[in-house]
Design a protein around this motif. Structure first.
Motif, mmCIF file in Angstrom:
data_model
loop_
_atom_site.group_PDB
_atom_site.id
_atom_site.type_symbol
_atom_site.label_atom_id
_atom_site.label_comp_id
_atom_site.label_asym_id
_atom_site.label_seq_id
_atom_site.Cartn_x
_atom_site.Cartn_y
_atom_site.Cartn_z
ATOM 1 N N ARG A 148 0.812 -1.225 0.000
ATOM 2 C CA ARG A 148 0.000 0.000 0.000
ATOM 3 C C ARG A 148 0.840 1.267 0.000
ATOM 4 O O ARG A 148 0.326 2.360 -0.184
ATOM 5 N N TYR A 149 2.166 1.141 0.228
ATOM 6 C CA TYR A 149 3.041 2.308 0.210
ATOM 7 C C TYR A 149 3.825 2.413 -1.095
ATOM 8 O O TYR A 149 4.816 3.119 -1.173
ATOM 9 N N SER A 169 7.607 -1.551 -1.496
ATOM 10 C CA SER A 169 6.976 -1.912 -0.229
ATOM 11 C C SER A 169 6.154 -3.178 -0.421
ATOM 12 O O SER A 169 5.732 -3.493 -1.533
ATOM 13 N N MET A 171 5.187 5.729 11.805
ATOM 14 C CA MET A 171 5.827 6.101 10.539
ATOM 15 C C MET A 171 7.353 6.038 10.655
ATOM 16 O O MET A 171 8.072 6.802 10.028
ATOM 17 N N ALA A 183 8.117 6.608 0.907
ATOM 18 C CA ALA A 183 6.757 6.344 1.387
ATOM 19 C C ALA A 183 6.390 7.228 2.580
ATOM 20 O O ALA A 183 5.281 7.131 3.100
ATOM 21 N N ALA A 225 3.423 1.567 10.697
ATOM 22 C CA ALA A 225 2.549 2.595 10.116
ATOM 23 C C ALA A 225 2.064 3.610 11.142
ATOM 24 O O ALA A 225 1.823 4.767 10.805
#
Length: 99
Positions: free
Chosen positions: A27-28, A32, A54, A82, A51
């Motif tokens: 999703r990044y 990733s 971060m 990302a 996540a």
């Protein structure tokens, strides 16, 4: 003559076995891979990302072993692209406010 040639131009199940697996994209973005509970990282992905914070941890991070990855990254540059920041140990504040 190979099996594919006998079958014409139609791809077969045997052809699929010879192709290289597709690179995972999480999703990044590129570089990733989404972490899957109870599974290790995809080949070549060694950087763990969290996540919520971060932050990302490389294998030399003191918290690498106890960090549960939510995302894996191939390189530090992929993690930074990302929006993740590399974990860095911060010096502790002194108990004496005059220091």
């Amino acid at each position: 003559m190979g099996f594919s040639e006998l079958m014409g131009d139609e791809p077969t199940l045997f052809d699929d076995l010879r192709t290289a697996p597709e690179e995972p994209v999480g999703r990044y973005g590129e570089g990733s891979a989404d972490a899957v509970p109870h599974q290790g990282p995809p080949d070549g992905f060694t950087i763990k990302g969290n996540a919520q914070s971060m932050l990302f941890h490389t294998p030399d991070s003191p918290y690498y072993g106890r960090t549960k990855p939510e995302v894996w990254f191939r390189t530090e540059a992929d993690a930074e692209r990302a929006g993740f920041t590399k974990y860095a140990r911060r010096p502790r504040k002194s108990a004496n406010p005059r220091d």
